[in-house]
Design a protein around this motif. Structure first.
Motif, short mmCIF file in Angstrom:
data_model
loop_
_atom_site.label_atom_id
_atom_site.label_comp_id
_atom_site.label_asym_id
_atom_site.label_seq_id
_atom_site.Cartn_x
_atom_site.Cartn_y
_atom_site.Cartn_z
N GLN A 1 -14.56 9.71 18.79
CA GLN A 1 -14.50 8.33 17.20
C GLN A 1 -12.94 8.58 16.45
OE1 GLN A 1 -16.94 6.87 16.09
NE2 GLN A 1 -18.07 8.30 17.99
N GLY A 2 -12.50 8.60 17.48
CA GLY A 2 -10.55 9.07 16.90
C GLY A 2 -9.87 7.92 16.29
N HIS A 3 -10.73 6.86 16.32
CA HIS A 3 -10.21 5.34 16.02
C HIS A 3 -10.10 5.84 14.55
CE1 HIS A 3 -14.48 5.22 17.66
NE2 HIS A 3 -14.91 4.44 16.46
N GLY A 4 -11.21 6.24 14.15
CA GLY A 4 -12.20 5.88 12.42
C GLY A 4 -12.25 4.64 11.55
N PHE A 5 -12.77 4.11 10.45
CA PHE A 5 -13.17 2.58 10.22
C PHE A 5 -12.89 2.64 9.36
CE2 PHE A 5 -16.71 0.69 7.87
CZ PHE A 5 -16.86 0.51 9.21
N TRP A 6 -12.42 2.90 8.08
CA TRP A 6 -12.34 3.16 6.89
C TRP A 6 -10.60 2.00 6.65
CZ3 TRP A 6 -16.60 2.16 4.71
CH2 TRP A 6 -17.12 2.39 4.34
N PRO A 7 -10.07 2.61 7.74
CA PRO A 7 -8.80 1.74 7.67
C PRO A 7 -8.51 -0.15 7.96
CG PRO A 7 -8.13 4.03 8.12
CD PRO A 7 -9.61 4.14 7.59
N HIS A 8 -9.65 0.47 9.19
CA HIS A 8 -9.48 -0.61 9.72
C HIS A 8 -10.18 -2.40 8.51
CE1 HIS A 8 -7.77 0.96 12.68
NE2 HIS A 8 -9.29 2.59 13.20
N LEU A 9 -11.47 -1.69 8.48
CA LEU A 9 -12.03 -1.92 7.21
C LEU A 9 -11.56 -3.29 6.19
CD1 LEU A 9 -14.94 -3.26 6.87
CD2 LEU A 9 -15.68 -1.68 5.48
N LYS A 10 -10.79 -1.85 6.29
CA LYS A 10 -9.82 -2.26 4.63
C LYS A 10 -8.94 -3.90 5.18
CE LYS A 10 -6.52 -0.65 0.83
NZ LYS A 10 -5.92 -1.75 1.07
N HIS A 11 -8.54 -3.11 6.34
CA HIS A 11 -7.38 -3.87 6.67
C HIS A 11 -7.84 -5.83 7.06
CE1 HIS A 11 -3.59 -5.66 9.21
NE2 HIS A 11 -5.42 -5.53 10.26
N VAL A 12 -8.56 -6.07 7.38
CA VAL A 12 -9.24 -7.03 7.82
C VAL A 12 -10.13 -7.65 6.24
CG1 VAL A 12 -11.74 -8.14 8.86
CG2 VAL A 12 -10.43 -6.24 10.37
N CYS A 13 -11.03 -6.93 5.42
CA CYS A 13 -10.87 -7.56 4.23
C CYS A 13 -9.69 -7.80 3.56
CB CYS A 13 -11.79 -6.82 3.39
SG CYS A 13 -13.42 -6.02 4.13
N ASP A 14 -9.00 -7.31 3.61
CA ASP A 14 -7.79 -7.81 2.98
C ASP A 14 -7.16 -8.76 3.38
OD1 ASP A 14 -7.53 -5.17 1.15
OD2 ASP A 14 -5.80 -4.27 2.32
N ARG A 15 -6.88 -9.13 4.98
CA ARG A 15 -7.15 -9.96 5.74
C ARG A 15 -7.83 -11.93 4.69
NH1 ARG A 15 -5.28 -9.50 11.70
NH2 ARG A 15 -4.36 -11.62 11.41
N LYS A 16 -8.80 -10.98 4.03
CA LYS A 16 -9.49 -12.60 4.23
C LYS A 16 -11.06 -12.76 4.96
CE LYS A 16 -7.56 -11.89 -0.16
NZ LYS A 16 -7.86 -11.22 -1.04
N VAL A 17 -10.76 -11.48 5.89
CA VAL A 17 -11.99 -12.57 6.81
C VAL A 17 -13.27 -11.73 6.26
CG1 VAL A 17 -13.02 -12.35 9.07
CG2 VAL A 17 -10.30 -11.54 8.48
N PRO A 18 -14.04 -12.56 5.93
CA PRO A 18 -15.39 -11.91 5.47
C PRO A 18 -16.28 -11.67 6.71
CG PRO A 18 -15.00 -15.01 5.61
CD PRO A 18 -14.43 -13.89 6.29
N VAL A 19 -17.24 -10.45 6.06
CA VAL A 19 -17.01 -9.53 6.45
C VAL A 19 -18.54 -9.08 6.04
CG1 VAL A 19 -17.30 -6.45 7.22
CG2 VAL A 19 -15.50 -8.02 7.51
N SER A 20 -19.55 -8.79 6.80
CA SER A 20 -21.24 -9.11 6.31
C SER A 20 -21.49 -7.50 7.10
CB SER A 20 -21.96 -9.90 6.42
OG SER A 20 -21.97 -10.78 5.68
N ILE A 21 -22.63 -6.60 6.48
CA ILE A 21 -22.81 -5.25 7.66
C ILE A 21 -24.03 -5.28 7.27
CG2 ILE A 21 -22.82 -3.15 7.77
CD1 ILE A 21 -19.74 -3.49 6.13
#
Length: 286
Positions: free
Chosen positions: A209-229
């Motif tokens: 699990q060393g990749h993490g999650f939250w920094p990547h979600l923030k990065h993708v959302c900041d790039r204006k990629v629409p994300v649905s969960i």
């Protein structure tokens, strides 16, 4: 179907919706999701790869060296990059496949990212996974211990099917999803069949699990990629306490009755959720 080391299945023809790449969960394979793909209304190509160490994919799988899921994201990034033709691209996935799609989206920048029950662990677990303590941590995880102890060999695929049908974990699965999983999930041997995803690899994945999650979600959302969960109400890997955080970063969240295995339990319902997001995402059309 591909004959390359990354085994892929392709459904449909090129169309205005572009390309949708769907990634599976830990221990499973692309064939388990055929009922979902067949239920999905998508006017384009749906590509379902099987991740490294699973099913009919033959890429190397070194359990001792696995610390993150970046290796899966790198495989998908190379695969998509080699095929991308400028049309709309949707990345989607379930569980580990959802997180792999997120990690790949850092570099691919899809037009839409759909995550079903992504695996989100506490930050301390992600940090420990990048240290030599990861082997100890993995051994403490009940799900990893169960994976390491899985039966590997059966007399036939039908024998494996019969054994799995008797297990509570598979009781809620769509029959064709279970058949697809078993069909690709075993290799033939002289004495019967053996699991394609080896127990040590599956167990290592739960601890890597060393990749993490939250920094990547923030990065993708900041790039204006629409994300649905899409998040389940029980046996979830996306903790209730963390869901509002995803919304604050810009992701759209939907909660659904059912368990972590939603795409295999209710392929029609999950396909409808995916289609609804496709219709409201303003995908560019080709």
């Amino acid at each position: 179907m591909s004959s390359t080391p990354l085994f892929t299945q392709i459904f449909g023809e090129k169309g205005p919706d572009g390309t949708l790449v769907f990634l599976h969960a830990t221990g499973l394979n692309g064939s388990a999701y055929r009922p979902l793909v067949e239920a999905l209304e998508f006017d384009g190509q749906v590509i379902v790869p099987t991740l490294r160490g699973h099913g009919r994919t033959t890429l190397p799988a070194d359990a001792l060296g696995l610390t993150t899921w970046d290796v899966f994201a790198d495989d998908i990034t190379r695969f998509v990059g080699a095929r991308r033709d400028g049309g709309p691209l949707v990345l989607a996935g379930h569980s580990a496949g959802a997180v792999t799609a997120l990690l790949a989206a850092r570099n691919i920048a899809p037009d839409l990212l759909l995550m079903i029950e992504p695996v989100v662990v506490p930050t301390v677990v992600a940090r420990l996974a990048r240290t030599p303590l990861r082997h100890f941590t993995t051994r403490q995880l009940p799900i990893a211990r169960r994976a390491a102890a899985r039966r590997t060999d059966f007399a036939s695929r039908e024998a494996a099917l019969a054994a799995y049908r008797a297990k509570p974990f598979f009781a809620s699965w769509h029959e064709d999803a279970l058949r697809g999983y078993v069909g690709e999930g075993f290799h033939d041997t002289k004495d019967g069949v053996t699991l394609a995803c080896r127990p040590d690899w599956e167990s290592a994945m739960f601890g890597a699990q060393g990749h993490g999650f939250w920094p990547h979600l923030k990065h993708v959302c900041d790039r204006k990629v629409p994300v649905s969960i899409l998040a389940a109400e029980k046996a979830t890997t996306f903790p209730l306490a963390q869901r509002a955080r995803a919304g604050k970063l810009g992701a759209r969240l939907t909660e659904e009755k059912g368990s972590h295995m939603l795409p295999l339990e209710d392929p029609q319902g999950v396909a409808a959720w995916m289609r609804a997001n496709l219709l409201t995402s303003s995908l560019p059309r080709v």
